[in-house]
Design a protein around this motif. Structure first.
Motif, PDB file in Angstrom:
ATOM      1  N   VAL A   7       0.850  -1.199   0.000  1.00 47.15           N
ATOM      2  CA  VAL A   7       0.000   0.000   0.000  1.00 47.15           C
ATOM      3  C   VAL A   7       0.878   1.239   0.000  1.00 47.15           C
ATOM      4  N   LYS A   8       1.920   1.247   0.824  1.00 48.44           N
ATOM      5  CA  LYS A   8       2.817   2.411   0.892  1.00 48.44           C
ATOM      6  C   LYS A   8       3.528   2.656  -0.433  1.00 48.44           C
ATOM      7  N   GLN A   9       3.847   1.597  -1.161  1.00 44.80           N
ATOM      8  CA  GLN A   9       4.535   1.759  -2.442  1.00 44.80           C
ATOM      9  C   GLN A   9       3.663   2.478  -3.463  1.00 44.80           C
ATOM     10  N   ASN A  10       2.351   2.432  -3.295  1.00 45.60           N
ATOM     11  CA  ASN A  10       1.437   3.092  -4.223  1.00 45.60           C
ATOM     12  C   ASN A  10       1.186   4.554  -3.879  1.00 45.60           C
ATOM     13  N   ILE A  11       1.798   5.039  -2.810  1.00 49.80           N
ATOM     14  CA  ILE A  11       1.632   6.433  -2.404  1.00 49.80           C
ATOM     15  C   ILE A  11       2.805   7.225  -2.953  1.00 49.80           C
ATOM     16  N   SER A  12       2.497   8.254  -3.689  1.00 42.91           N
ATOM     17  CA  SER A  12       3.526   9.093  -4.267  1.00 42.91           C
ATOM     18  C   SER A  12       4.246   9.888  -3.173  1.00 42.91           C
ATOM     19  N   GLY A  13       5.550   9.967  -3.282  1.00 38.77           N
ATOM     20  CA  GLY A  13       6.368  10.653  -2.283  1.00 38.77           C
ATOM     21  C   GLY A  13       6.008  12.110  -2.084  1.00 38.77           C
ATOM     22  N   GLN A  14       5.685  12.813  -3.155  1.00 40.98           N
ATOM     23  CA  GLN A  14       5.340  14.228  -3.000  1.00 40.98           C
ATOM     24  C   GLN A  14       4.037  14.398  -2.219  1.00 40.98           C
ATOM     25  N   TRP A  15       3.123  13.444  -2.333  1.00 41.91           N
ATOM     26  CA  TRP A  15       1.885  13.533  -1.567  1.00 41.91           C
ATOM     27  C   TRP A  15       2.120  13.203  -0.104  1.00 41.91           C
ATOM     28  N   GLN A  16       3.046  12.297   0.169  1.00 42.02           N
ATOM     29  CA  GLN A  16       3.407  11.989   1.555  1.00 42.02           C
ATOM     30  C   GLN A  16       3.903  13.256   2.245  1.00 42.02           C
ATOM     31  N   PHE A  17       4.768  13.996   1.579  1.00 44.03           N
ATOM     32  CA  PHE A  17       5.306  15.234   2.128  1.00 44.03           C
ATOM     33  C   PHE A  17       4.191  16.245   2.383  1.00 44.03           C
ATOM     34  N   PHE A  18       3.328  16.450   1.388  1.00 43.41           N
ATOM     35  CA  PHE A  18       2.249  17.425   1.520  1.00 43.41           C
ATOM     36  C   PHE A  18       1.285  17.049   2.640  1.00 43.41           C
ATOM     37  N   VAL A  19       0.824  15.812   2.641  1.00 43.09           N
ATOM     38  CA  VAL A  19      -0.160  15.378   3.629  1.00 43.09           C
ATOM     39  C   VAL A  19       0.430  15.426   5.038  1.00 43.09           C
ATOM     40  N   SER A  20       1.664  14.997   5.200  1.00 42.83           N
ATOM     41  CA  SER A  20       2.302  15.069   6.523  1.00 42.83           C
ATOM     42  C   SER A  20       2.409  16.512   6.996  1.00 42.83           C
ATOM     43  N   SER A  21       2.790  17.401   6.100  1.00 39.75           N
ATOM     44  CA  SER A  21       2.880  18.824   6.455  1.00 39.75           C
ATOM     45  C   SER A  21       1.520  19.389   6.827  1.00 39.75           C
ATOM     46  N   LEU A  22       0.500  19.028   6.055  1.00 39.06           N
ATOM     47  CA  LEU A  22      -0.856  19.499   6.336  1.00 39.06           C
ATOM     48  C   LEU A  22      -1.320  19.045   7.718  1.00 39.06           C
ATOM     49  N   PHE A  23      -1.154  17.772   8.017  1.00 43.12           N
ATOM     50  CA  PHE A  23      -1.637  17.262   9.300  1.00 43.12           C
ATOM     51  C   PHE A  23      -0.780  17.747  10.466  1.00 43.12           C
ATOM     52  N   ASP A  24       0.515  17.921  10.260  1.00 45.62           N
ATOM     53  CA  ASP A  24       1.351  18.505  11.310  1.00 45.62           C
ATOM     54  C   ASP A  24       0.900  19.930  11.624  1.00 45.62           C
ATOM     55  N   THR A  25       0.563  20.688  10.573  1.00 51.32           N
ATOM     56  CA  THR A  25       0.096  22.063  10.763  1.00 51.32           C
ATOM     57  C   THR A  25      -1.262  22.097  11.454  1.00 51.32           C
ATOM     58  N   ILE A  98      -0.422   6.666   4.301  1.00 47.36           N
ATOM     59  CA  ILE A  98       0.151   8.007   4.155  1.00 47.36           C
ATOM     60  C   ILE A  98       0.182   8.792   5.466  1.00 47.36           C
ATOM     61  N   LEU A  99      -0.750   8.502   6.374  1.00 50.48           N
ATOM     62  CA  LEU A  99      -0.809   9.259   7.627  1.00 50.48           C
ATOM     63  C   LEU A  99       0.114   8.658   8.677  1.00 50.48           C
ATOM     64  N   LYS A 100       0.722   9.520   9.456  1.00 53.88           N
ATOM     65  CA  LYS A 100       1.514   9.075  10.595  1.00 53.88           C
ATOM     66  C   LYS A 100       0.571   8.426  11.609  1.00 53.88           C
ATOM     67  N   PRO A 101       1.081   7.540  12.437  1.00 54.92           N
ATOM     68  CA  PRO A 101       0.207   6.887  13.431  1.00 54.92           C
ATOM     69  C   PRO A 101      -0.588   7.875  14.281  1.00 54.92           C
ATOM     70  N   GLU A 102       0.027   8.981  14.647  1.00 51.08           N
ATOM     71  CA  GLU A 102      -0.672   9.963  15.486  1.00 51.08           C
ATOM     72  C   GLU A 102      -1.756  10.730  14.742  1.00 51.08           C
ATOM     73  N   HIS A 103      -1.804  10.593  13.419  1.00 50.67           N
ATOM     74  CA  HIS A 103      -2.817  11.291  12.621  1.00 50.67           C
ATOM     75  C   HIS A 103      -3.929  10.364  12.128  1.00 50.67           C
ATOM     76  N   GLN A 104      -3.863   9.080  12.440  1.00 50.58           N
ATOM     77  CA  GLN A 104      -4.834   8.115  11.916  1.00 50.58           C
ATOM     78  C   GLN A 104      -6.279   8.475  12.273  1.00 50.58           C
ATOM     79  N   GLU A 105      -6.515   9.009  13.462  1.00 46.74           N
ATOM     80  CA  GLU A 105      -7.893   9.323  13.840  1.00 46.74           C
ATOM     81  C   GLU A 105      -8.507  10.379  12.920  1.00 46.74           C
ATOM     82  N   TYR A 106      -7.678  11.205  12.321  1.00 45.51           N
ATOM     83  CA  TYR A 106      -8.209  12.222  11.412  1.00 45.51           C
ATOM     84  C   TYR A 106      -8.592  11.606  10.075  1.00 45.51           C
ATOM     85  N   GLY A 107      -7.841  10.605   9.635  1.00 44.19           N
ATOM     86  CA  GLY A 107      -8.237   9.847   8.454  1.00 44.19           C
ATOM     87  C   GLY A 107      -9.544   9.117   8.699  1.00 44.19           C
TER      88      GLY A 107
END
Length: 150
Positions: A7-25, A98-107
Motif C-alpha cells: 500500500v505504501k509503495q502506491n503512495i507518491s512521495g510528494q503527496w506523503q510530504f504534503f499530507v504530513s505537512s498538512l496534518f502537522d500544521t 500516508i498518515l503518521k500513526p498519530e494522525h490516523q484518527e483524522y483519516g
C-alpha cells in the motif's frame, strides 16, 4: 512483503510530504476536537463526488461505492448488516499508509464523514453514530478500517 508495504509503495512521495505537512500544521494549530470536526466535514463535503440515490439496495450501494473507490485507487469496502447494526469495512485505504500513526484518527474522521453522508443519501436504515472498531492485529490496522453504525 506485508500488504502495508505494498500500500505504501502506491503512495507518491510528494503527496506523503504534503499530507504530513498538512496534518502537522493542523495538529499544531487547532485542538483535537476541531481537527476531528474539520476532517469529518471534509469527508461529508467530499461525499458529493458520488451520487447516491435512496432507491439503492445495500448491495447496490456497496457496489456503487466500490466503483468510486476503484476509480480513485482508494481500496474497497464491504458493507453488511450484523447484530442489529451495519458494519462498514474499508480495506487498503491509502490513508492508512500516508498518515503518521498519530494522525490516523483524522483519516478515520474523513472516512466517517464520507460514509455517514452516503448512508444518509441512500436512506439506509442505519444512520446513527459510526464507531470505529479496533483491529485485532497491527496488520489489520494497515489494511482494514471497520466501523459499526448503530
Amino acid at each position: 512483503m506485508h500488504l502495508k508495504s505494498l500500500v505504501k509503495q502506491n503512495i507518491s512521495g510528494q503527496w506523503q510530504f504534503f499530507v504530513s505537512s498538512l496534518f502537522d500544521t493542523l495538529e499544531a494549530s487547532y485542538p483535537a476536537q476541531e481537527r476531528v470536526s474539520f476532517l469529518t466535514k471534509m469527508g461529508k463535503h467530499a461525499s458529493r463526488s458520488l451520487d447516491i440515490h435512496p432507491e439503492l439496495t445495500l448491495v447496490e450501494l456497496n457496489e456503487r461505492i466500490n466503483q468510486f473507490w476503484f476509480e480513485r485507487r482508494w481500496g474497497h469496502c464491504n458493507i453488511f448488516e450484523k447484530d442489529n447494526g451495519l458494519v462498514i469495512e474499508h480495506y487498503i485505504s491509502p490513508l492508512c499508509a500516508i498518515l503518521k500513526p498519530e494522525h490516523q484518527e483524522y483519516g478515520d474522521a474523513f472516512l466517517t464523514g464520507l460514509y455517514s453522508e452516503w448512508l444518509k443519501n441512500a436512506s439506509a436504515p442505519y444512520q446513527g453514530i459510526i464507531k470505529k472498531v479496533n483491529a485485532e492485529n497491527i496488520d489489520d490496522i494497515a489494511v482494514r478500517l471497520s466501523y459499526y453504525v448503530i
